[in-house]
Scaffold this motif. Sequence first.
Motif, short mmCIF file in Angstrom:
data_model
loop_
_atom_site.label_atom_id
_atom_site.label_comp_id
_atom_site.label_asym_id
_atom_site.label_seq_id
_atom_site.Cartn_x
_atom_site.Cartn_y
_atom_site.Cartn_z
N VAL A 1 -33.29 -42.08 33.68
CA VAL A 1 -34.04 -42.74 34.76
C VAL A 1 -34.95 -43.82 34.18
O VAL A 1 -35.08 -44.91 34.74
CB VAL A 1 -34.86 -41.71 35.56
CG1 VAL A 1 -35.72 -42.41 36.62
CG2 VAL A 1 -33.95 -40.68 36.22
N PHE A 2 -35.55 -43.53 33.04
CA PHE A 2 -36.50 -44.45 32.41
C PHE A 2 -35.80 -45.70 31.88
O PHE A 2 -36.38 -46.79 31.89
CB PHE A 2 -37.22 -43.72 31.27
CG PHE A 2 -38.32 -44.50 30.62
CD1 PHE A 2 -39.47 -44.83 31.31
CD2 PHE A 2 -38.20 -44.90 29.29
CE1 PHE A 2 -40.50 -45.55 30.70
CE2 PHE A 2 -39.22 -45.61 28.67
CZ PHE A 2 -40.37 -45.94 29.38
N THR A 3 -34.56 -45.56 31.45
CA THR A 3 -33.88 -46.68 30.79
C THR A 3 -32.85 -47.40 31.66
O THR A 3 -32.52 -48.55 31.37
CB THR A 3 -33.17 -46.20 29.51
OG1 THR A 3 -32.27 -45.11 29.83
CG2 THR A 3 -34.18 -45.72 28.48
N ASP A 4 -32.37 -46.76 32.72
CA ASP A 4 -31.30 -47.36 33.52
C ASP A 4 -31.81 -47.76 34.90
O ASP A 4 -32.56 -47.02 35.54
CB ASP A 4 -30.13 -46.38 33.68
CG ASP A 4 -29.52 -45.97 32.34
OD1 ASP A 4 -29.68 -46.74 31.37
OD2 ASP A 4 -28.91 -44.89 32.27
N THR A 5 -31.38 -48.92 35.37
CA THR A 5 -31.73 -49.33 36.73
C THR A 5 -31.03 -48.41 37.73
O THR A 5 -29.94 -47.91 37.44
CB THR A 5 -31.28 -50.79 36.99
OG1 THR A 5 -29.89 -50.90 36.69
CG2 THR A 5 -32.07 -51.76 36.14
N HIS B 1 -34.16 -47.24 37.98
CA HIS B 1 -35.35 -46.56 37.47
C HIS B 1 -36.00 -45.67 38.53
O HIS B 1 -37.22 -45.60 38.66
CB HIS B 1 -36.39 -47.56 36.95
CG HIS B 1 -35.85 -48.48 35.89
ND1 HIS B 1 -35.52 -48.04 34.63
CD2 HIS B 1 -35.56 -49.81 35.93
CE1 HIS B 1 -35.08 -49.07 33.91
NE2 HIS B 1 -35.07 -50.14 34.67
N ARG B 2 -35.17 -44.98 39.28
CA ARG B 2 -35.66 -44.03 40.29
C ARG B 2 -34.90 -42.73 40.09
O ARG B 2 -33.67 -42.74 39.90
CB ARG B 2 -35.41 -44.54 41.71
CG ARG B 2 -36.06 -45.87 42.05
CD ARG B 2 -37.59 -45.75 42.11
NE ARG B 2 -38.19 -46.97 42.62
CZ ARG B 2 -38.50 -48.03 41.88
NH1 ARG B 2 -38.21 -48.04 40.59
NH2 ARG B 2 -39.08 -49.08 42.42
N LEU C 1 -45.05 -46.28 35.01
CA LEU C 1 -44.33 -45.03 35.22
C LEU C 1 -45.13 -44.19 36.20
O LEU C 1 -46.30 -43.88 35.95
CB LEU C 1 -44.16 -44.28 33.89
CG LEU C 1 -43.63 -42.85 33.94
CD1 LEU C 1 -42.25 -42.78 34.59
CD2 LEU C 1 -43.59 -42.24 32.54
N THR D 1 -40.51 -53.70 36.77
CA THR D 1 -39.44 -52.97 36.06
C THR D 1 -39.83 -51.52 35.82
O THR D 1 -39.27 -50.86 34.94
CB THR D 1 -39.13 -53.65 34.71
OG1 THR D 1 -40.33 -53.70 33.92
CG2 THR D 1 -38.61 -55.07 34.93
N THR E 1 -40.75 -47.36 36.49
CA THR E 1 -39.95 -46.16 36.75
C THR E 1 -40.71 -45.22 37.66
O THR E 1 -41.91 -44.99 37.47
CB THR E 1 -39.62 -45.44 35.43
OG1 THR E 1 -38.86 -46.31 34.59
CG2 THR E 1 -38.81 -44.17 35.69
#
Length: 199
Positions: free
Chosen positions: A34-38, A40-41, A144, A179, A181
Amino acid sequence: MLSDFYVFLDEWNQMLGLETPAHHYKIMEFLFSVFTDTPHRGLLMAFRHSGKSTVVGIFAACVLYLHPATRILILSAENNLSSRMVAHIRHILENHPRCADLIPSAKKEWASGRITINRPIGIREPSVVCQGIHGNITGMRADLIICDDVEVPNTSNTAQKRETLRERLRELDFILSPTGTMIYVGTPHTLDTIYRTSD
């Protein structure tokens, strides 16, 4: 790298004299994705006493270790719930061998409700801050956001309360960096749960 988060998790458990359960690796892998891939949700739901909040706290501490400029908001149904997560993160930072350099010599913001680590200058917000769902979040900024148990009986036992909760959570889009998360962690408490995304 996911391996950095695994190592951080393992080293923390080794300090406690524990082995890392297999499902904790899966939780960490999910949080990392979740943190690295769009986009981010993400929504993390796991069985009770699975240790999901424990892993989320370790994840947050590792994010600060790897990216010290990160601003984290912990949001819960009540302030005392979110402050417990901040205290958990603070405890990890204080005791994890990789985090020694993050601890400030002058602990101006080092409490159960907000902590600020050693990081680049010029950042106004604390490294980690907590708030209850009905607290004042106006003007905050975060990279975050962890919504940890925002849905509980007290915030979801009527249709009006659920709508109020949804309205409040929509405000988070104005707090999160472009950008950033957002991760939800919790358990449904009603059929009309906020965690329900489709019929």
